[in-house]
Design a protein around this motif. Sequence first.
Motif, PDB file in Angstrom:
ATOM      1  N   LEU A  62       0.831  -1.206   0.000  1.00  0.00           N
ATOM      2  CA  LEU A  62       0.000   0.000   0.000  1.00  0.00           C
ATOM      3  C   LEU A  62       0.865   1.255   0.000  1.00  0.00           C
ATOM      4  CD1 LEU A  62      -2.730  -1.031   2.618  1.00  0.00           C
ATOM      5  CD2 LEU A  62      -3.064  -0.752   0.154  1.00  0.00           C
ATOM      6  N   THR A  65       2.196   1.710  -3.368  1.00  0.00           N
ATOM      7  CA  THR A  65       1.143   2.151  -4.279  1.00  0.00           C
ATOM      8  C   THR A  65       0.999   3.668  -4.262  1.00  0.00           C
ATOM      9  OG1 THR A  65      -0.076   0.087  -3.948  1.00  0.00           O
ATOM     10  CG2 THR A  65      -1.314   1.947  -4.838  1.00  0.00           C
ATOM     11  N   THR A 180      -6.169  -0.812   4.108  1.00  0.00           N
ATOM     12  CA  THR A 180      -6.579  -0.871   2.698  1.00  0.00           C
ATOM     13  C   THR A 180      -7.854  -0.077   2.475  1.00  0.00           C
ATOM     14  OG1 THR A 180      -5.629  -3.095   2.513  1.00  0.00           O
ATOM     15  CG2 THR A 180      -7.157  -2.404   0.786  1.00  0.00           C
ATOM     16  N   THR A 184      -8.157   3.382   0.300  1.00  0.00           N
ATOM     17  CA  THR A 184      -9.046   3.361  -0.857  1.00  0.00           C
ATOM     18  C   THR A 184     -10.012   4.556  -0.806  1.00  0.00           C
ATOM     19  OG1 THR A 184      -8.926   0.943  -1.009  1.00  0.00           O
ATOM     20  CG2 THR A 184     -10.775   2.014  -2.108  1.00  0.00           C
ATOM     21  N   THR A 263      -1.783  -1.577 -10.746  1.00  0.00           N
ATOM     22  CA  THR A 263      -1.315  -0.201 -10.609  1.00  0.00           C
ATOM     23  C   THR A 263      -0.094  -0.046 -11.496  1.00  0.00           C
ATOM     24  OG1 THR A 263      -2.146   0.044  -8.361  1.00  0.00           O
ATOM     25  CG2 THR A 263      -0.386   1.531  -9.024  1.00  0.00           C
ATOM     26  N   GLY A 271      -4.627   1.674  -7.825  1.00  0.00           N
ATOM     27  CA  GLY A 271      -5.039   2.145  -6.510  1.00  0.00           C
ATOM     28  C   GLY A 271      -4.923   1.058  -5.445  1.00  0.00           C
ATOM     29  N   PRO A 272      -5.194   1.413  -4.193  1.00  0.00           N
ATOM     30  CA  PRO A 272      -5.069   0.456  -3.087  1.00  0.00           C
ATOM     31  C   PRO A 272      -5.930  -0.785  -3.251  1.00  0.00           C
ATOM     32  CG  PRO A 272      -5.271   2.702  -2.260  1.00  0.00           C
ATOM     33  CD  PRO A 272      -5.547   2.766  -3.728  1.00  0.00           C
ATOM     34  N   HIS A 273      -7.145  -0.629  -3.802  1.00  0.00           N
ATOM     35  CA  HIS A 273      -8.029  -1.778  -3.977  1.00  0.00           C
ATOM     36  C   HIS A 273      -7.424  -2.790  -4.949  1.00  0.00           C
ATOM     37  CE1 HIS A 273      -8.749   0.922  -7.260  1.00  0.00           C
ATOM     38  NE2 HIS A 273      -9.593   0.108  -7.860  1.00  0.00           N
ATOM     39  N   ARG A 274      -6.719  -2.293  -5.956  1.00  0.00           N
ATOM     40  CA  ARG A 274      -6.046  -3.181  -6.901  1.00  0.00           C
ATOM     41  C   ARG A 274      -4.864  -3.875  -6.220  1.00  0.00           C
ATOM     42  NH1 ARG A 274      -6.664  -1.460 -12.221  1.00  0.00           N
ATOM     43  NH2 ARG A 274      -8.809  -0.795 -12.565  1.00  0.00           N
TER      44      ARG A 274
END
Length: 324
Positions: A62, A65, A180, A184, A263, A271-274
């Motif tokens: 994260l 990212t 996370t 996000t 990402t 992004g963080p979700h990815r």
Amino acid sequence: MADRPASAVKTMGDLDLRTIILPLVAIVVLIAYFTYINPLFFSSANALNIGRQSAVLLMVALAGTVVILIGSIDLSVGALVTLAGILAALTVDRFGVPGAILTGVGVGALVGLINGSLVTMLRVPSFLVTLGMLSILSGVTNQISQGQSILFMDSLLPDIVNGSVVLGVPNVIWFALIATAVLTVVAFRTKLGRYLYALGGGEIVAAHAGVPVTFYKILAFVLAGAICGLAGVMLTGQVGAGTPTAGGSLLLNSIAAVVMGGTALSGGIGGPHRTFLGVLVIAILTNGMDVTEVNSFTQDIVKGVVIILAVSLTIDRSKYLFIK
């Protein structure tokens, strides 16, 4: 501002769809394959084991990212986690868990501030700055620890990290999931998030649009450093000691997770979700290779191949006139 050509929009749409589907397909295929090889892989006990093994990696990924979204990279994340963990181990007995957390997060934020300042004010590429910082932090860590693990008497930190408050799931997993979710929300619902994507999408355009480029680039590195500092404290609590080699594999695995999740290293996409999906892929792959007794050298080869394939599928080539 003129609209993008239809071909460019189609390309970006295909890229976005591909980077969502590929990690999900990879997760399903890996689970099916490793379960076929060893049925014990598909069990609640192993699922929790994967979660424990990947919680700190998720935190570090994260952090990576945040920096990659602006089109930069931070190669010092693993070394920073290690240093923060050593300092947490040294301070927890004297100042308690709050003191250890403040120390780890504070050192991480300071290192991020230095990285971001050197990148923006001296206009030195982030790759070179953070590569140098990696060496500096490794040296400082070994000077402090003399290459030895740092033990501590406080039992509260390991209890907090390894204990379980909800559903029998270790707290370290919940901490990573909460981080996370928070990042996000920050990415998609705050000005900071919008500016991070704007910088990654095109720094010059963002500057002309009124974005304080220097401030937000430095802030991205500070935020990433603070997250790494917290990850270092978590890792020390998980292990029960500060170890000078704790973050050795985190750099490679975190970059692999970020790009595998979709990402793009070119910035502005993902992004963080990815990253969460990417960490799942790397964690399942690593755990599966452990369960099926693949040797560590082969594992490194596989992860290297994963990084190359993931970058080739997620990079936004429209941002580069030449590939060097």
